[in-house]
Structures are given as structure tokens and as C-alpha cells.
Write a protein that holds these residues in place. Structure first.
Motif, mmCIF file in Angstrom:
data_model
loop_
_atom_site.group_PDB
_atom_site.id
_atom_site.type_symbol
_atom_site.label_atom_id
_atom_site.label_comp_id
_atom_site.label_asym_id
_atom_site.label_seq_id
_atom_site.Cartn_x
_atom_site.Cartn_y
_atom_site.Cartn_z
ATOM 1 N N PHE A 22 0.829 -1.205 0.000
ATOM 2 C CA PHE A 22 0.000 0.000 0.000
ATOM 3 C C PHE A 22 0.866 1.259 0.000
ATOM 4 O O PHE A 22 0.629 2.208 -0.760
ATOM 5 C CB PHE A 22 -0.931 -0.014 1.213
ATOM 6 N N ILE A 23 1.879 1.253 0.884
ATOM 7 C CA ILE A 23 2.772 2.415 0.964
ATOM 8 C C ILE A 23 3.532 2.597 -0.348
ATOM 9 O O ILE A 23 3.704 3.716 -0.840
ATOM 10 C CB ILE A 23 3.744 2.260 2.158
ATOM 11 N N LEU A 24 4.000 1.475 -0.923
ATOM 12 C CA LEU A 24 4.738 1.552 -2.193
ATOM 13 C C LEU A 24 3.850 2.074 -3.308
ATOM 14 O O LEU A 24 4.285 2.893 -4.139
ATOM 15 C CB LEU A 24 5.287 0.168 -2.538
ATOM 16 N N THR A 25 2.617 1.651 -3.327
ATOM 17 C CA THR A 25 1.672 2.123 -4.354
ATOM 18 C C THR A 25 1.417 3.613 -4.202
ATOM 19 O O THR A 25 1.414 4.366 -5.189
ATOM 20 C CB THR A 25 0.352 1.342 -4.248
ATOM 21 N N ILE A 26 1.193 4.031 -2.967
ATOM 22 C CA ILE A 26 0.973 5.456 -2.708
ATOM 23 C C ILE A 26 2.185 6.267 -3.135
ATOM 24 O O ILE A 26 2.067 7.355 -3.735
ATOM 25 C CB ILE A 26 0.658 5.693 -1.221
ATOM 26 N N TYR A 27 3.366 5.731 -2.874
ATOM 27 C CA TYR A 27 4.596 6.448 -3.236
ATOM 28 C C TYR A 27 4.732 6.578 -4.754
ATOM 29 O O TYR A 27 5.052 7.662 -5.269
ATOM 30 C CB TYR A 27 5.799 5.715 -2.655
ATOM 31 N N LEU A 28 4.491 5.467 -5.454
ATOM 32 C CA LEU A 28 4.622 5.498 -6.916
ATOM 33 C C LEU A 28 3.592 6.431 -7.541
ATOM 34 O O LEU A 28 3.896 7.193 -8.458
ATOM 35 C CB LEU A 28 4.485 4.086 -7.492
ATOM 36 N N ILE A 29 2.356 6.357 -7.041
ATOM 37 C CA ILE A 29 1.322 7.243 -7.573
ATOM 38 C C ILE A 29 1.658 8.698 -7.261
ATOM 39 O O ILE A 29 1.542 9.596 -8.100
ATOM 40 C CB ILE A 29 -0.056 6.868 -7.001
ATOM 41 N N GLY A 30 2.094 8.936 -6.034
ATOM 42 C CA GLY A 30 2.455 10.298 -5.649
ATOM 43 C C GLY A 30 3.615 10.825 -6.450
ATOM 44 O O GLY A 30 3.655 12.009 -6.831
ATOM 45 N N LYS A 31 4.575 9.942 -6.744
ATOM 46 C CA LYS A 31 5.728 10.372 -7.523
ATOM 47 C C LYS A 31 5.334 10.715 -8.950
ATOM 48 O O LYS A 31 5.790 11.703 -9.520
ATOM 49 C CB LYS A 31 6.787 9.269 -7.518
ATOM 50 N N SER A 32 4.456 9.856 -9.526
ATOM 51 C CA SER A 32 4.016 10.120 -10.904
ATOM 52 C C SER A 32 3.163 11.376 -10.988
ATOM 53 O O SER A 32 3.137 12.068 -12.005
ATOM 54 C CB SER A 32 3.234 8.923 -11.444
ATOM 55 N N GLN A 33 2.456 11.682 -9.891
ATOM 56 C CA GLN A 33 1.621 12.876 -9.861
ATOM 57 C C GLN A 33 2.335 14.074 -9.234
ATOM 58 O O GLN A 33 1.705 15.119 -9.014
ATOM 59 C CB GLN A 33 0.341 12.575 -9.065
ATOM 60 N N ASN A 34 3.634 13.924 -8.953
ATOM 61 C CA ASN A 34 4.436 15.004 -8.381
ATOM 62 C C ASN A 34 3.860 15.520 -7.060
ATOM 63 O O ASN A 34 3.798 16.730 -6.806
ATOM 64 C CB ASN A 34 4.549 16.169 -9.379
ATOM 65 N N LEU A 35 3.414 14.557 -6.185
ATOM 66 C CA LEU A 35 2.840 14.949 -4.902
ATOM 67 C C LEU A 35 3.891 15.196 -3.829
ATOM 68 O O LEU A 35 3.600 15.837 -2.819
ATOM 69 C CB LEU A 35 1.852 13.861 -4.430
ATOM 70 N N PHE A 36 5.095 14.672 -4.043
ATOM 71 C CA PHE A 36 6.112 14.753 -3.001
ATOM 72 C C PHE A 36 7.232 15.727 -3.322
ATOM 73 O O PHE A 36 8.177 15.852 -2.549
ATOM 74 C CB PHE A 36 6.721 13.364 -2.750
ATOM 75 N N GLY A 37 7.155 16.388 -4.468
ATOM 76 C CA GLY A 37 8.205 17.329 -4.847
ATOM 77 C C GLY A 37 7.648 18.717 -5.047
ATOM 78 O O GLY A 37 6.438 18.946 -5.082
ATOM 79 N N SER A 38 8.541 19.681 -5.208
ATOM 80 C CA SER A 38 8.144 21.056 -5.471
ATOM 81 C C SER A 38 7.719 21.185 -6.933
ATOM 82 O O SER A 38 8.418 20.717 -7.836
ATOM 83 C CB SER A 38 9.318 21.986 -5.169
ATOM 84 N N THR A 39 6.577 21.800 -7.160
ATOM 85 C CA THR A 39 6.033 21.896 -8.523
ATOM 86 C C THR A 39 5.554 23.314 -8.796
ATOM 87 O O THR A 39 5.435 24.141 -7.885
ATOM 88 C CB THR A 39 4.861 20.920 -8.717
ATOM 89 N N PHE A 40 5.255 23.578 -10.071
ATOM 90 C CA PHE A 40 4.578 24.814 -10.450
ATOM 91 C C PHE A 40 3.530 24.465 -11.499
ATOM 92 O O PHE A 40 3.510 23.371 -12.053
ATOM 93 C CB PHE A 40 5.572 25.860 -10.951
ATOM 94 N N VAL A 41 2.652 25.394 -11.775
ATOM 95 C CA VAL A 41 1.478 25.139 -12.622
ATOM 96 C C VAL A 41 1.611 25.901 -13.937
ATOM 97 O O VAL A 41 1.995 27.076 -13.961
ATOM 98 C CB VAL A 41 0.180 25.552 -11.903
#
Length: 276
Positions: A22-41
């Protein structure tokens, strides 16, 4: 007691594995959606998004740098696409960059591609907007292919007709290629044409030869003036001769002769009219 402990150990292992997955899935999804890094729009507008969906990758210079965050209708001819891009890529995207929609492979998912700008050094700001270029639709591509195929069919039919006429013994081109008599006649015609061309060349050379009478007649002003004078003298002599003849007709010594001559001519004309 041993059975209960064994059952508890298996249950614990299953729970631990489930939590890890579950944690690994959340991490991969978050990484692909840029949830854990700094982003701009970023945002861009299209008339047709060509099957692009939320979550599709955004690429810059062939590298995945973000995802499609939202797609909204503005009007029936305008769709706004909102992009989430990694913050460390912002410095490479200029205000004149353009966005386009393509495919990940021939039949893969849709991908939004950002192409670098060429003329500006100004970095795009957060919540900025970039221009878009419309993608080539598969339907339009198939229409173009169909037109090309139809044209190829027309050309093939025309080539078939041409080859059929070529193989028809009654055709002029077929006779030219197969009939020895026609070929010989054409060869003779070409030889005659070559001979005529050579003769004309010889004639022009003689024309350009200053010693020839025809060249002098065309180019020599003195000879031309002499000929003009000769013709003028002949005209003058002819006029004087006519005047002399008229004077002789009125002379009493020769008047009888000319009267007899006129009567003889009149009688001859009268006899010829009676015979008709």
C-alpha cells in the motif's frame, strides 16, 4: 498453543506485506503525480485535446517532467489544460514555448509535449500560460492517405491505358517502336531535315560573306543606291518612250500607219466576237 502462534505469525506477515504494498503504491502514484516534490502550474488552450486525459504525462525535450492535472471546457471551441510541472524544470521553459499533443508510441497513451522556445530568454512564471499547436488527427491523416491511394489508383489506370495503347499495333507510337518501315521513314525525314539544316547553314554563311552579290545587295549601301538609280532611270526611260510613241501617233507621216493598225485590231476583235 503452537497452532495459535503460527496463525498469528502468518496473519502478521500478511498485514505487513499489505501495508508495504500500500505504501509503495501510494509512493509510486504520488511520484508520478508530483505529490512529493516542489512543482509549479502551467496552462494551455486547445480546440481539441485529442483524447488527452487527466494523469497523462507531460514531456519536455523527451523527458517526463509532469502530469496533466485538469481539463476544463471554456467554450465549445476551447479547452483549457492545466499542467503540474517539476519545479527544477521551470528555468528551462521560456514564455514562447509551445505545447502539443502526441502519442506515446504508435498506439500508446496520449502525451502532452512542451517544445522549447527560440526567441525569448524570459522564464515562464508559475500559473503562466503557453501557446499550443493543434495535433494532427488520425481521421485527417486517414483522409490524406485515402486521397493518396485514390490518386495512385488513377495514375495506375492511366498507366494501364497508356501501356495498352502502346501495345496497340494501330497506334502511332507503337508503330514507331515496332514498325521497321515507319522507323526507316522517320530516319529518312531526320536525315533530310539535317541536310536541309546544313544547306541553310551554308546559305547563311554565303549571305554573311561580304564578297557575295546577295550579301552586297543586303549590306552594301552603295550597291543599293546604284540599283535604286538604275530602277529610277528605267522608269524615266519608260515614261519618255511612252511620250515618244504618242508623239509618233500624232505625226502626219505616221498617222496613217497607226490608223490602219487600229482598224485591223478592231476588225480582228469583231471577227473573234462573231465566232463566239
Amino acid at each position: 498453543m503452537n497452532k495459535n502462534s503460527n496463525h498469528t505469525w502468518k496473519l502478521g506477515m500478511f498485514v505487513i506485506i499489505g501495508i508495504t504494498v500500500f505504501i509503495l503504491t501510494i509512493y509510486l502514484i504520488g511520484k508520478s503525480q508530483n505529490l512529493f516534490g516542489s512543482t509549479f502550474v502551467l496552462s494551455t488552450k486547445f480546440k481539441n485535446v485529442s483524447g488527452l486525459t487527466i494523469g497523462n504525462n507531460v514531456r519536455f525535450s523527451g523527458i517526463n517532467v509532469g502530469t496533466v492535472d485538469d481539463i476544463q471546457f471554456v467554450s465549445d471551441t476551447s479547452v483549457v489544460v492545466k499542467l503540474i510541472i517539476k519545479d527544477d524544470v521551470q528555468k528551462f521553459i521560456k514564455v514562447d514555448a509551445t505545447a502539443s499533443i502526441g502519442s506515446d508510441g504508435l498506439m500508446g497513451d496520449k502525451v502532452l509535449t512542451i517544445s522549447p522556445g527560440r526567441g525569448s530568454d524570459k522564464i515562464i512564471a508559475d500559473n503562466g500560460s503557453i501557446r499550443s499547436t493543434e495535433a494532427i488527427e488520425m481521421e485527417d491523416l486517414m483522409k490524406g492517405v485515402k486521397v493518396s491511394v485514390d490518386n495512385a489508383g488513377i495514375i495506375t489506370n492511366q498507366l494501364a491505358q497508356f501501356s495498352s495503347k502502346m501495345n496497340n499495333n494501330n497506334g502511332a507510337l507503337s508503330k514507331l517502336m515496332t514498325d521497321q518501315n515507319v522507323a526507316s521513314s522517320l530516319e529518312k525525314t531526320l536525315l533530310n531535315l539535317e541536310s536541309s539544316s546544313n544547306e541553310f547553314s551554308t546559305f547563311t554563311k554565303k549571305m554573311n560573306n561580304k564578297k557575295g552579290i546577295l550579301s552586297k545587295l543586303v549590306n552594301d549601301e552603295k550597291l543599293g543606291s546604284s540599283i535604286d538609280s538604275t530602277i529610277t532611270n528605267i522608269q524615266t526611260g519608260t515614261i519618255e518612250l511612252n511620250e515618244t510613241v504618242k508623239a509618233a501617233q500624232n505625226n502626219f507621216l505616221l498617222k496613217g500607219y497607226f490608223n490602219k493598225k487600229k482598224k485591223a485590231e478592231a476588225k480582228k476583235l469583231k471577227d473573234s466576237l462573231k465566232q463566239k
